[in-house]
Design a protein around this motif. Structure first.
Motif, PDB file in Angstrom:
ATOM      1  N   ASN A 182      45.702 -37.681 -61.490  1.00 38.64           N
ATOM      2  CA  ASN A 182      44.297 -37.282 -61.342  1.00 38.64           C
ATOM      3  C   ASN A 182      43.373 -38.496 -61.340  1.00 38.64           C
ATOM      4  O   ASN A 182      42.409 -38.555 -60.556  1.00 38.64           O
ATOM      5  CB  ASN A 182      43.912 -36.323 -62.469  1.00 38.64           C
ATOM      6  CG  ASN A 182      44.667 -35.004 -62.391  1.00 38.64           C
ATOM      7  OD1 ASN A 182      45.072 -34.577 -61.308  1.00 38.64           O
ATOM      8  ND2 ASN A 182      44.866 -34.357 -63.527  1.00 38.64           N
ATOM      9  N   GLN A 185      43.721 -40.275 -58.032  1.00 37.63           N
ATOM     10  CA  GLN A 185      43.089 -39.498 -56.967  1.00 37.63           C
ATOM     11  C   GLN A 185      41.584 -39.742 -56.931  1.00 37.63           C
ATOM     12  O   GLN A 185      40.993 -39.929 -55.858  1.00 37.63           O
ATOM     13  CB  GLN A 185      43.377 -38.014 -57.178  1.00 37.63           C
ATOM     14  CG  GLN A 185      42.808 -37.116 -56.087  1.00 37.63           C
ATOM     15  CD  GLN A 185      43.127 -35.652 -56.330  1.00 37.63           C
ATOM     16  OE1 GLN A 185      43.718 -35.307 -57.351  1.00 37.63           O
ATOM     17  NE2 GLN A 185      42.749 -34.796 -55.411  1.00 37.63           N
ATOM     18  N   VAL A 186      40.965 -39.774 -58.105  1.00 38.75           N
ATOM     19  CA  VAL A 186      39.526 -40.041 -58.173  1.00 38.75           C
ATOM     20  C   VAL A 186      39.224 -41.464 -57.700  1.00 38.75           C
ATOM     21  O   VAL A 186      38.255 -41.705 -56.962  1.00 38.75           O
ATOM     22  CB  VAL A 186      39.017 -39.815 -59.611  1.00 38.75           C
ATOM     23  CG1 VAL A 186      37.563 -40.242 -59.737  1.00 38.75           C
ATOM     24  CG2 VAL A 186      39.177 -38.357 -60.004  1.00 38.75           C
ATOM     25  N   VAL A 188      40.942 -43.312 -55.584  1.00 35.57           N
ATOM     26  CA  VAL A 188      41.131 -43.414 -54.133  1.00 35.57           C
ATOM     27  C   VAL A 188      39.972 -42.755 -53.396  1.00 35.57           C
ATOM     28  O   VAL A 188      39.455 -43.288 -52.403  1.00 35.57           O
ATOM     29  CB  VAL A 188      42.482 -42.776 -53.732  1.00 35.57           C
ATOM     30  CG1 VAL A 188      42.586 -42.663 -52.215  1.00 35.57           C
ATOM     31  CG2 VAL A 188      43.635 -43.613 -54.263  1.00 35.57           C
ATOM     32  N   GLN A 189      39.537 -41.600 -53.861  1.00 34.23           N
ATOM     33  CA  GLN A 189      38.433 -40.901 -53.201  1.00 34.23           C
ATOM     34  C   GLN A 189      37.133 -41.696 -53.273  1.00 34.23           C
ATOM     35  O   GLN A 189      36.323 -41.649 -52.342  1.00 34.23           O
ATOM     36  CB  GLN A 189      38.248 -39.523 -53.832  1.00 34.23           C
ATOM     37  CG  GLN A 189      39.380 -38.554 -53.529  1.00 34.23           C
ATOM     38  CD  GLN A 189      39.215 -37.230 -54.249  1.00 34.23           C
ATOM     39  OE1 GLN A 189      38.325 -37.075 -55.089  1.00 34.23           O
ATOM     40  NE2 GLN A 189      40.078 -36.274 -53.927  1.00 34.23           N
ATOM     41  N   ASN A 190      36.926 -42.429 -54.355  1.00 29.78           N
ATOM     42  CA  ASN A 190      35.706 -43.228 -54.499  1.00 29.78           C
ATOM     43  C   ASN A 190      35.836 -44.620 -53.891  1.00 29.78           C
ATOM     44  O   ASN A 190      34.904 -45.426 -53.989  1.00 29.78           O
ATOM     45  CB  ASN A 190      35.339 -43.358 -55.981  1.00 29.78           C
ATOM     46  CG  ASN A 190      34.929 -42.025 -56.583  1.00 29.78           C
ATOM     47  OD1 ASN A 190      34.401 -41.156 -55.891  1.00 29.78           O
ATOM     48  ND2 ASN A 190      35.173 -41.858 -57.871  1.00 29.78           N
ATOM     49  N   GLY A 191      36.982 -44.909 -53.286  1.00 26.24           N
ATOM     50  CA  GLY A 191      37.158 -46.194 -52.625  1.00 26.24           C
ATOM     51  C   GLY A 191      37.422 -47.354 -53.557  1.00 26.24           C
ATOM     52  O   GLY A 191      37.267 -48.516 -53.167  1.00 26.24           O
ATOM     53  N   SER A 194      43.140 -48.467 -53.175  1.00 28.22           N
ATOM     54  CA  SER A 194      43.743 -48.055 -51.911  1.00 28.22           C
ATOM     55  C   SER A 194      44.908 -47.120 -52.197  1.00 28.22           C
ATOM     56  O   SER A 194      45.359 -46.982 -53.340  1.00 28.22           O
ATOM     57  CB  SER A 194      44.237 -49.284 -51.140  1.00 28.22           C
ATOM     58  OG  SER A 194      45.280 -49.925 -51.850  1.00 28.22           O
ATOM     59  N   ARG A 195      45.395 -46.493 -51.144  1.00 26.76           N
ATOM     60  CA  ARG A 195      46.536 -45.594 -51.332  1.00 26.76           C
ATOM     61  C   ARG A 195      47.782 -46.373 -51.751  1.00 26.76           C
ATOM     62  O   ARG A 195      48.574 -45.892 -52.555  1.00 26.76           O
ATOM     63  CB  ARG A 195      46.800 -44.810 -50.044  1.00 26.76           C
ATOM     64  CG  ARG A 195      45.666 -43.864 -49.665  1.00 26.76           C
ATOM     65  CD  ARG A 195      46.000 -43.060 -48.426  1.00 26.76           C
ATOM     66  NE  ARG A 195      44.881 -42.212 -48.036  1.00 26.76           N
ATOM     67  CZ  ARG A 195      44.675 -40.984 -48.517  1.00 26.76           C
ATOM     68  NH1 ARG A 195      45.514 -40.480 -49.391  1.00 26.76           N
ATOM     69  NH2 ARG A 195      43.633 -40.277 -48.122  1.00 26.76           N
TER      70      ARG A 195
END
Length: 251
Positions: A182, A185-186, A188-191, A194-195
């Motif tokens: 979790n 994931q947060v 990565v979503q906020n930049g 990186s993945r």
């Protein structure tokens, strides 16, 4: 490989610091073993007896002694003296675990149920020791891998280019990765991450290959979605043509 010593081939061993405690533990255990052995084979004590013959210690034995004499068995465990030896052995065990940085819980000796965080705090000395060992071994393994690649380039003519060598260590303790997933994931979503960085933090062995597979899978899914979206549009156009033809026939 441990910490290196000057002018010596081998590194500093972990054994000398615990050898003294181990010897003392062996001595205390041997002493307690002798006491228990003697208590299992009791010694007959005769008071006010000048001579004695054939004094047998066995069930049902009868002793003939003078009137003023006294006979009894020597009890080495009387007064709780054996508890002093047991407490001393426990103290040696605790000293041995502290010096070796290996808590008793590392051997499954937890006397109570502990949560994951509490168990990690309990094993913190061992985790620090493992971390130090891994830092030393990481440099050694990277150096070894560099030498292997250079030998292959020199004698086999292989060219591996510029590689970034990395040692991936597994977790010492089992972790519940739900919270970590979790968090990543947060990030990565906020930049922020990186993945590839998220995969690396979650313990994926080859983030680059995994990212390429993810791109291929994403491209396949997008292509399937475009095909599925194109079908309703074709059906809608066909319905419009049929409707227009039907209206023309009615006129």
């Amino acid at each position: 490989p441990n910490l290196r010593e000057p002018k010596k081939f081998w590194g500093v061993s972990d054994l000398p610091q615990i050898m003294e405690s181990q010897r003392e533990l062996n001595r205390a255990m041997s002493q307690l073993s002798r006491i228990l052995e003697l208590s299992g084979n009791p010694i007959a004590v005769l008071e006010n007896v000048e001579e004695s013959e054939d004094i047998a210690i066995r069930p049902g034995a009868v002793w003939n002694i003078p009137e003023d004499a006294k006979a009894y068995l020597l009890d080495l465990l009387q007064g709780g003296g054996v508890n002093l030896h047991i407490n001393y052995i426990d103290l040696l065990y605790r000293t041995l675990h502290d010096i070796s940085e290996s808590p008793r819980s590392a051997f499954g000796g937890t006397e109570r149920d502990l949560s994951g965080v509490a168990l990690e705090i309990e094993l913190h000395p061992l985790l620090q020791k493992v971390q130090r060992k891994r830092i030393i071994r990481t440099a050694v393994y990277n150096r070894r891998n560099e030498m292997i690649l250079k030998l292959l380039e020199k004698y086999q003519g292989m060219n591996f280019g510029k590689n970034h060598l990395r040692v991936i260590w597994g977790p010492v303790l089992p972790h519940d990765i739900t919270r970590q997933v979790n968090n990543e994931q947060v990030l990565v979503q906020n930049g922020i991450h990186s993945r590839r960085r998220a995969m690396d933090e979650l313990g994926v062995r080859d983030p680059d290959s995994e990212f390429e597979r993810w791109l291929e899978e994403r491209e396949t899914i997008l292509k399937m979605n475009r095909q599925l979206n194109a079908r309703p549009m074709r059906n809608e156009k066909r319905e419009r043509v049929l409707t227009a033809r039907a209206e023309g026939v009615e006129e």
